[in-house]
Design a protein around this motif. Structure first.
Motif, PDB file in Angstrom:
ATOM      1  N   THR A 238      -9.010   4.810   3.903  1.00 56.07           N
ATOM      2  CA  THR A 238      -8.006   3.992   3.566  1.00 56.07           C
ATOM      3  C   THR A 238      -8.071   3.509   2.201  1.00 56.07           C
ATOM      4  OG1 THR A 238      -7.779   2.935   5.867  1.00 56.07           O
ATOM      5  CG2 THR A 238      -6.666   1.760   4.171  1.00 56.07           C
ATOM      6  N   ILE A 239      -6.717   3.391   1.614  1.00 57.59           N
ATOM      7  CA  ILE A 239      -6.772   3.036   0.012  1.00 57.59           C
ATOM      8  C   ILE A 239      -7.039   1.414  -0.032  1.00 57.59           C
ATOM      9  CG2 ILE A 239      -5.400   4.943  -0.663  1.00 57.59           C
ATOM     10  CD1 ILE A 239      -2.719   3.032  -0.718  1.00 57.59           C
ATOM     11  N   PRO A 240      -7.736   0.981  -1.248  1.00 55.63           N
ATOM     12  CA  PRO A 240      -7.810  -0.408  -1.281  1.00 55.63           C
ATOM     13  C   PRO A 240      -6.875  -1.536  -1.269  1.00 55.63           C
ATOM     14  CG  PRO A 240      -8.094   0.818  -3.477  1.00 55.63           C
ATOM     15  CD  PRO A 240      -8.008   1.819  -2.480  1.00 55.63           C
ATOM     16  N   VAL A 241      -5.619  -1.048  -1.687  1.00 56.54           N
ATOM     17  CA  VAL A 241      -4.380  -1.882  -1.633  1.00 56.54           C
ATOM     18  C   VAL A 241      -3.192  -1.092  -0.766  1.00 56.54           C
ATOM     19  CG1 VAL A 241      -2.892  -3.440  -2.755  1.00 56.54           C
ATOM     20  CG2 VAL A 241      -5.188  -2.886  -3.872  1.00 56.54           C
ATOM     21  N   PRO A 242      -2.765  -1.777   0.278  1.00 54.17           N
ATOM     22  CA  PRO A 242      -1.606  -1.158   1.166  1.00 54.17           C
ATOM     23  C   PRO A 242      -0.511  -1.245   0.402  1.00 54.17           C
ATOM     24  CG  PRO A 242      -2.942  -2.846   2.451  1.00 54.17           C
ATOM     25  CD  PRO A 242      -3.226  -3.155   0.931  1.00 54.17           C
ATOM     26  N   LEU A 243       0.152  -0.080   0.297  1.00 48.36           N
ATOM     27  CA  LEU A 243       1.199   0.118  -0.653  1.00 48.36           C
ATOM     28  C   LEU A 243       2.492  -0.939  -0.197  1.00 48.36           C
ATOM     29  CD1 LEU A 243       1.179   3.710  -1.355  1.00 48.36           C
ATOM     30  CD2 LEU A 243       0.350   2.106  -2.461  1.00 48.36           C
ATOM     31  N   VAL A 244       2.629  -1.160   1.125  1.00 47.64           N
ATOM     32  CA  VAL A 244       3.711  -2.110   1.519  1.00 47.64           C
ATOM     33  C   VAL A 244       3.650  -3.451   0.948  1.00 47.64           C
ATOM     34  CG1 VAL A 244       3.959  -0.725   3.780  1.00 47.64           C
ATOM     35  CG2 VAL A 244       2.477  -2.665   3.581  1.00 47.64           C
ATOM     36  N   GLN A 245       2.639  -3.906   0.401  1.00 44.88           N
ATOM     37  CA  GLN A 245       2.685  -5.196  -0.272  1.00 44.88           C
ATOM     38  C   GLN A 245       3.367  -5.417  -1.313  1.00 44.88           C
ATOM     39  OE1 GLN A 245      -1.567  -5.965  -0.753  1.00 44.88           O
ATOM     40  NE2 GLN A 245      -1.165  -6.064  -2.975  1.00 44.88           N
ATOM     41  N   PHE A 246       3.674  -4.195  -2.031  1.00 45.96           N
ATOM     42  CA  PHE A 246       4.462  -4.133  -3.378  1.00 45.96           C
ATOM     43  C   PHE A 246       6.129  -3.927  -3.075  1.00 45.96           C
ATOM     44  CE2 PHE A 246       0.258  -2.101  -4.295  1.00 45.96           C
ATOM     45  CZ  PHE A 246      -0.203  -3.107  -5.017  1.00 45.96           C
ATOM     46  N   ASP A 247       6.712  -4.640  -4.159  1.00 49.52           N
ATOM     47  CA  ASP A 247       8.065  -4.799  -3.795  1.00 49.52           C
ATOM     48  C   ASP A 247       8.839  -3.641  -4.437  1.00 49.52           C
ATOM     49  OD1 ASP A 247       8.237  -7.427  -3.018  1.00 49.52           O
ATOM     50  OD2 ASP A 247       8.246  -8.236  -4.858  1.00 49.52           O
ATOM     51  N   SER A 248       8.168  -2.892  -5.385  1.00 49.07           N
ATOM     52  CA  SER A 248       8.848  -1.497  -5.820  1.00 49.07           C
ATOM     53  C   SER A 248       7.638  -0.294  -5.628  1.00 49.07           C
ATOM     54  CB  SER A 248       8.794  -1.731  -7.503  1.00 49.07           C
ATOM     55  OG  SER A 248       7.464  -1.948  -8.208  1.00 49.07           O
ATOM     56  N   ILE A 249       8.161   0.807  -6.023  1.00 48.38           N
ATOM     57  CA  ILE A 249       7.401   1.879  -5.494  1.00 48.38           C
ATOM     58  C   ILE A 249       6.112   2.011  -6.574  1.00 48.38           C
ATOM     59  CG2 ILE A 249       7.508   4.667  -5.484  1.00 48.38           C
ATOM     60  CD1 ILE A 249       9.057   3.032  -3.374  1.00 48.38           C
ATOM     61  N   THR A 250       5.148   2.193  -5.964  1.00 48.85           N
ATOM     62  CA  THR A 250       3.830   2.289  -6.997  1.00 48.85           C
ATOM     63  C   THR A 250       3.735   3.918  -7.297  1.00 48.85           C
ATOM     64  OG1 THR A 250       2.475   2.385  -5.052  1.00 48.85           O
ATOM     65  CG2 THR A 250       2.846   0.328  -5.988  1.00 48.85           C
ATOM     66  N   GLU A 251       2.693   4.105  -8.464  1.00 51.26           N
ATOM     67  CA  GLU A 251       2.257   4.991  -8.704  1.00 51.26           C
ATOM     68  C   GLU A 251       0.671   5.284  -8.850  1.00 51.26           C
ATOM     69  OE1 GLU A 251       4.188   7.824  -8.893  1.00 51.26           O
ATOM     70  OE2 GLU A 251       6.118   6.585  -8.613  1.00 51.26           O
ATOM     71  N   MET A 252       0.162   6.420  -8.438  1.00 50.92           N
ATOM     72  CA  MET A 252      -1.192   6.468  -8.250  1.00 50.92           C
ATOM     73  C   MET A 252      -1.948   7.768  -8.584  1.00 50.92           C
ATOM     74  SD  MET A 252       0.580   6.848  -5.396  1.00 50.92           S
ATOM     75  CE  MET A 252       0.474   5.217  -4.797  1.00 50.92           C
ATOM     76  N   CYS A 253      -3.272   7.977  -8.550  1.00 53.40           N
ATOM     77  CA  CYS A 253      -3.828   9.140  -8.749  1.00 53.40           C
ATOM     78  C   CYS A 253      -5.342   8.902  -8.478  1.00 53.40           C
ATOM     79  CB  CYS A 253      -3.741   9.913 -10.202  1.00 53.40           C
ATOM     80  SG  CYS A 253      -4.647   9.038 -11.361  1.00 53.40           S
ATOM     81  N   ILE A 254      -6.073   9.868  -7.992  1.00 49.95           N
ATOM     82  CA  ILE A 254      -7.492   9.928  -7.964  1.00 49.95           C
ATOM     83  C   ILE A 254      -8.228  10.568  -8.847  1.00 49.95           C
ATOM     84  CG2 ILE A 254      -7.596   9.210  -5.342  1.00 49.95           C
ATOM     85  CD1 ILE A 254      -7.970  12.221  -5.030  1.00 49.95           C
TER      86      ILE A 254
END
Length: 382
Positions: A238-254
């Motif tokens: 599981t990623i460290p921060v659930p994406l549903v907690q943000f109001d906008s679309i997030t961007e990520m990479c590993i």
């Protein structure tokens, strides 16, 4: 004479093996003896023990809605001021290729589609050597990862590596799983692993990160797919921060730094970099965090209204204003608007590398970006 020369130059060997690969390539021309020494497998094995800095990033465009591949590949140096993009690095291969993965200086790539007989190449752009792998049931959408560890498999006699192909099978609209095929260079054979991983998410940015015997793939959900190649076990972290907690679309990479997996997240809250401390307990720690307003104040020549632009992306159909494309050894390769920047972790200043107009018309959406460190590793037989 050569044996006596080497025996009397232990100090020279010790000094040369501490130098970066790019410097050694130039020093090969000093004399025939130096060329022979620097090309020797024993010397290369010793030189591999030092940490090779990132020399640049490979960048390849992708069509979003077309099954054909874009043939051009750009190499973007990170520390050579005034150097233009290099576009002919892979001209030594017999055909145009798509880049897939990198591991300790070796690159895994495949034939561009359409192709009458697609194959996989493992190559080293530094010495322009390559080997070709047959590819049963080629699939453009499968993700391939490369595992090459010169410390676990010494390079004295041969180069041993593994290639993992991860394939997603959809059983119904709400159920799918990943399966794994493994290629062993020791036997030159493919085989299907008995391991499968139930997952209803798709691979995101389709790039494998190999760290300490384990492959990692980012998904478009709240999970990272992992595959232990030695034990042939897979699981989801599981990623460290659930994406549903943000109001906008997030961007990520590993990416990888200091031998650990890192997760880079850009949201309206700012830029965060997390490190995976324990993949069994899903333990993450926040390594770096900076608010977008603060980042903008430190980079006024590059950034304007960043927080507002990031927060305004409310649907996945919108092109992100800031997009982290690759992370390696504390260096973040990031797109902001139509420009590519380099950000060193812990430093607020951004360095402009190039603009998308120099990379091609399809550079905006889901490009292939691979961080690269040079290596002298040979692929030819000793």
């Amino acid at each position: 004479m050569e044996e006596l020369w080497f025996a009397s130059n232990d100090i020279l060997i010790d000094v040369l093996c501490r130098l970066p690969t790019k410097t050694l390539l130039g020093w090969k021309c000093v004399s025939k003896e130096w060329h022979h020494l620097i090309s020797d497998r024993s010397f290369i094995k010793h030189q591999l023990k030092r940490t090779e800095p990132i020399s640049g990033f490979f960048f390849q465009e992708r069509f979003q809605w077309c099954d054909n591949d874009i043939k051009s590949i750009s190499y973007i140096p990170v520390k050579t001021e005034g150097t233009e993009l290099q576009r002919t690095i892979f001209d030594f291969l017999p055909e145009n290729v798509v880049l897939l993965a990198v591991s300790n200086g070796l690159i895994c790539c495949r034939s561009c589609f359409p192709s009458p007989q697609p194959v996989i190449y493992i190559c080293n752009p530094v010495n322009k050597e390559w080997v070709k792998l047959q590819w049963p049931a080629p699939d453009r959408r499968s993700s391939l990862g490369l595992a090459f560890d010169p410390f676990k498999d010494p390079i004295d006699e041969s180069i041993n590596f593994k290639v993992v192909r991860v394939h997603q099978t959809v059983t119904d609209p709400d159920d799918s799983y990943f399966s794994f095929d493994i290629y062993l260079s020791k036997t030159s054979t493919w085989r299907r692993s008995g391991e499968i991983c139930q997952c209803n998410h798709n691979l995101y940015k389709n790039k494998a990160i190999f760290i300490g015997g384990i492959f990692y793939w980012l998904t478009d959900g709240d999970q990272i797919l992992m595959f232990d190649i030695e034990n042939e076990l897979s699981w989801l972290v599981t990623i460290p921060v659930p994406l549903v907690q943000f109001d906008s679309i997030t961007e990520m990479c590993i990416g990888e730094s200091e031998g650990k997996l890192h997760y880079v997240l850009i949201s309206e809250d700012g830029l965060q970099v997390w490190v995976l401390d324990d993949y069994f307990d899903f333990t993450w720690s926040l390594k770096y965090s900076i608010a977008l307003d603060e980042m903008e104040r430190e980079n006024l020549e590059f950034l304007c209204n960043v927080k507002q632009r990031v927060a305004s992306r409310l649907t996945i159909d919108m092109t992100p204003w800031m997009d982290p494309l690759a992370f390696k050894d504390g260096l973040l390769f990031i797109r902001v608007g139509a420009t590519i920047y380099l950000l060193k972790l812990g430093m607020m200043k951004m360095e402009e590398l190039c603009t998308l107009s120099t990379l091609g018309p399809n550079s905006m959406i889901s490009p292939i970006v691979l961080p690269y460190s040079m290596s002298l590793v040979p692929l030819s037989q000793p």
